[in-house]
Design an enzyme around this catalytic site. Structure first.
Site, mmCIF file in Angstrom:
data_model
loop_
_atom_site.group_PDB
_atom_site.id
_atom_site.type_symbol
_atom_site.label_atom_id
_atom_site.label_comp_id
_atom_site.label_asym_id
_atom_site.label_seq_id
_atom_site.Cartn_x
_atom_site.Cartn_y
_atom_site.Cartn_z
ATOM 1 C CD GLU A 95 -2.830 1.452 0.526
ATOM 2 O OE1 GLU A 95 -2.475 1.562 -0.655
ATOM 3 O OE2 GLU A 95 -3.994 1.626 0.912
ATOM 4 C CG ASP A 96 -0.871 4.961 -1.381
ATOM 5 O OD1 ASP A 96 -1.561 4.350 -0.536
ATOM 6 O OD2 ASP A 96 -1.345 5.849 -2.105
ATOM 7 C CG ASP A 99 -4.547 9.486 6.544
ATOM 8 O OD1 ASP A 99 -3.962 9.990 7.506
ATOM 9 O OD2 ASP A 99 -5.397 10.110 5.886
ATOM 10 C CG PHE A 148 -2.898 15.718 1.093
ATOM 11 C CD1 PHE A 148 -3.884 14.804 1.452
ATOM 12 C CD2 PHE A 148 -2.560 15.840 -0.246
ATOM 13 C CE1 PHE A 148 -4.522 14.039 0.485
ATOM 14 C CE2 PHE A 148 -3.194 15.076 -1.210
ATOM 15 C CZ PHE A 148 -4.180 14.175 -0.845
ATOM 16 N NE ARG A 161 -3.024 8.439 -9.397
ATOM 17 C CZ ARG A 161 -3.587 8.053 -8.253
ATOM 18 N NH1 ARG A 161 -2.830 7.559 -7.299
ATOM 19 N NH2 ARG A 161 -4.877 8.155 -8.061
HETATM 20 P P1 IMP Z 1 -6.878 5.626 5.217
HETATM 21 O O1 IMP Z 1 -8.039 4.718 4.928
HETATM 22 O O2 IMP Z 1 -7.314 6.863 5.905
HETATM 23 O O3 IMP Z 1 -5.764 4.938 5.940
HETATM 24 O O4 IMP Z 1 -6.379 6.152 3.832
HETATM 25 C C1 IMP Z 1 -5.523 5.469 3.021
HETATM 26 C C2 IMP Z 1 -5.565 6.002 1.619
HETATM 27 O O5 IMP Z 1 -5.858 7.392 1.592
HETATM 28 C C3 IMP Z 1 -4.210 5.861 0.968
HETATM 29 O O6 IMP Z 1 -4.095 4.625 0.329
HETATM 30 C C4 IMP Z 1 -4.191 7.024 0.013
HETATM 31 O O7 IMP Z 1 -4.770 6.635 -1.207
HETATM 32 C C5 IMP Z 1 -5.068 8.067 0.666
HETATM 33 N N1 IMP Z 1 -4.244 9.056 1.372
HETATM 34 C C6 IMP Z 1 -4.002 9.154 2.686
HETATM 35 N N2 IMP Z 1 -3.185 10.172 2.961
HETATM 36 C C7 IMP Z 1 -2.890 10.737 1.766
HETATM 37 C C8 IMP Z 1 -2.035 11.826 1.377
HETATM 38 O O8 IMP Z 1 -1.368 12.492 2.179
HETATM 39 N N3 IMP Z 1 -1.971 12.079 0.051
HETATM 40 C C9 IMP Z 1 -2.683 11.374 -0.883
HETATM 41 N N4 IMP Z 1 -3.457 10.340 -0.562
HETATM 42 C C10 IMP Z 1 -3.570 10.021 0.748
#
Ligand code: IMP
Length: 173
Positions: A95-96, A99, A148, A161
Site C-alpha cells: 500500500e502507499d 492514514d 497531505f 503521481r
Molecule cells: P486511510 O483509509 O485513511 O488509511 O487512507 C488510506 C488512503 O488514503 C491511501 O491509500 C491514500 O490513497 C489516501 N491518502 C491518505 N493520505 C494521503 C495523502 O497524504 N496524500 C494522498 N493520498 C492520501
C-alpha cells in the site's frame, strides 16, 4: 497557488525500497508469496519493490478508493478485486499510505475471510498520528507527519503521481 515542499528524495525512497526488499527476501524465504498491490497509489512503490524481490512470487492487484478530496470518506469502494485465489498463500499487501487505517483494515478483513496462509502489510508511508482504526502494519518505509503528500504514485485528485519523489502538498492563499 500550490506549493510543493520536498519530503523524501528519489534516492531516499530507492534506498529504503532496497532495505525493505532485503528484509522481505529473508522473511519470505521458502514461502508461497503473492504480492498484492493496492491501486492506484501503490503502483510505483509496488513495481520498484517487486523488482528487488528474489523469492519466487506472483502478483495481483486490487483497485480501492476511499478519498474524494484530502479527507477520508470513512468508507471504501472495491472497484477491482483479486483474480487469484489467496487460500493457503502467503499474501503481502503493498500500500502507499496508511492514514486513518480505514482502507487497509477493510481490505485486511476482506482478505482474511479467504483463508490465506499468512497476511502481512507493507506500506511505504505511515501517518501514525492520524490512525482511527488499529491495523497491523508489518513493514513501513517511512513514518511521516500529518501532512497531505503527493508524488511517487500518490495523488491529489489523480495528479502528481508521476513525480519520482514525495512532497508535501499545500494550497496557499
Ligand atoms: P486511510 O483509509 O485513511 O488509511 O487512507 C488510506 C488512503 O488514503 C491511501 O491509500 C491514500 O490513497 C489516501 N491518502 C491518505 N493520505 C494521503 C495523502 O497524504 N496524500 C494522498 N493520498 C492520501
Amino acid at each position: 497557488m500550490v506549493a510543493q515542499i520536498p519530503l523524501l528524495t528519489e534516492q531516499q525512497i530507492q534506498d529504503r525500497v532496497i532495505e525493505l526488499a532485503t528484509k522481505l527476501n529473508s522473511d519470505y524465504d521458502g514461502k508461497n508469496l503473492l504480492v498484492v498491490g493496492i491501486l492506484k497509489g501503490a503502483f510505483m512503490f509496488f513495481s520498484d519493490m517487486v523488482r528487488r524481490l528474489t523469492v519466487p512470487m506472483a502478483v495481483d492487484f486490487m483497485i480501492v478508493s476511499s478519498y474524494t478530496d484530502t479527507e477520508t470518506t470513512g468508507k471504501i469502494n472495491v472497484h477491482y478485486d483479486l483474480r487469484e485465489s489467496i487460500t493457503g498463500k502467503d499474501v503481502l499487501i503493498v500500500e502507499d499510505i496508511v492514514d486513518t487505517g480505514i482502507t487497509l483494515n477493510a481490505i485486511r478483513q476482506m482478505l482474511l475471510q479467504r483463508a490465506p496462509a499468512s497476511l502481512k502489510i507493507c506500506a511505504l508511508l505511515d501517518k501514525k498520528e492520524r490512525r482511527l482504526v488499529n491495523v497491523p502494519v508489518d513493514y513501513v518505509g517511512f513514518d511521516i507527519p500529518n501532512e497531505f503528500v503527493i508524488g511517487y504514485g500518490i495523488d491529489y485528485n489523480n495528479n502528481y503521481r508521476n513525480l519520482p519523489y514525495i512532497a508535501v502538498y499545500k494550497k496557499e492563499g
